[in-house]
Design a protein around this motif. Structure first.
Motif, short mmCIF file in Angstrom:
data_model
loop_
_atom_site.label_atom_id
_atom_site.label_comp_id
_atom_site.label_asym_id
_atom_site.label_seq_id
_atom_site.Cartn_x
_atom_site.Cartn_y
_atom_site.Cartn_z
N CYS A 15 0.81 -1.22 0.00
CA CYS A 15 0.00 0.00 0.00
C CYS A 15 0.84 1.27 0.00
CB CYS A 15 -0.97 0.01 1.18
SG CYS A 15 -0.18 -0.02 2.81
N GLU A 16 1.91 1.28 0.76
CA GLU A 16 2.70 2.51 0.92
C GLU A 16 3.14 3.13 -0.40
OE1 GLU A 16 6.46 4.18 3.53
OE2 GLU A 16 6.41 2.06 3.02
N CYS A 19 0.35 5.12 -2.56
CA CYS A 19 -0.31 6.34 -2.09
C CYS A 19 0.31 7.58 -2.75
CB CYS A 19 -0.19 6.45 -0.57
SG CYS A 19 -1.01 7.94 0.06
N CYS A 50 -4.66 2.26 -2.39
CA CYS A 50 -4.26 1.34 -1.33
C CYS A 50 -5.30 0.23 -1.15
CB CYS A 50 -4.02 2.07 -0.01
SG CYS A 50 -5.45 2.98 0.62
N CYS A 54 -4.51 -3.90 -1.57
CA CYS A 54 -4.45 -4.60 -0.27
C CYS A 54 -4.95 -6.04 -0.40
CB CYS A 54 -5.26 -3.86 0.78
SG CYS A 54 -5.20 -4.64 2.40
#
Length: 84
Positions: A15-16, A19, A50, A54
Motif C-alpha cells: 500500500c505505501e 499512495c 491502497c 491490499c
C-alpha cells in the motif's frame, strides 16, 4: 472520510508506494494512514489505490473522520499546492 488501516494488516508493504499523497507509513506494529494527507485518492484516481492493492482488505473508511468529496478535493488542492 480518510481511510484507516486495521489490525488485520499483514505489513506486506504494497500500500505505501501506491499512495500518491505519501499518507501511508510504517507504524509501530502495522502501517498507518495520516488523515491530514489522505484524500482517498481524490484528485489523483477514481478509487483509493491502497484499497485496490491490499490483499487482506484491511483499509476501510475511518468512521471518525467524515469528509465530503468536496472537502477531500480541497485537501488535495492544499497538498499539491505545497508540493509545487
Amino acid at each position: 472520510m480518510s481511510l484507516m488501516i486495521t489490525d488485520e494488516c499483514i505489513n506486506c508493504d504494497v500500500c505505501e508506494p501506491e499512495c500518491p499523497n505519501n499518507a501511508i507509513s510504517p507504524g509501530e506494529e502495522i502501517y498507518v494512514i495520516d488523515p491530514k494527507l489522505c484524500t482517498e485518492c481524490v484528485g489523483h484516481f477514481d478509487e483509493p489505490q491502497c484499497q485496490q492493492v491490499c490483499p487482506v482488505d484491511c483499509i476501510p473508511l475511518d468512521p471518525e473522520r467524515e469528509e465530503s468529496r468536496e472537502q477531500l478535493m480541497e485537501k488535495y488542492e492544499r497538498i499539491t499546492a505545497v508540493e509545487s
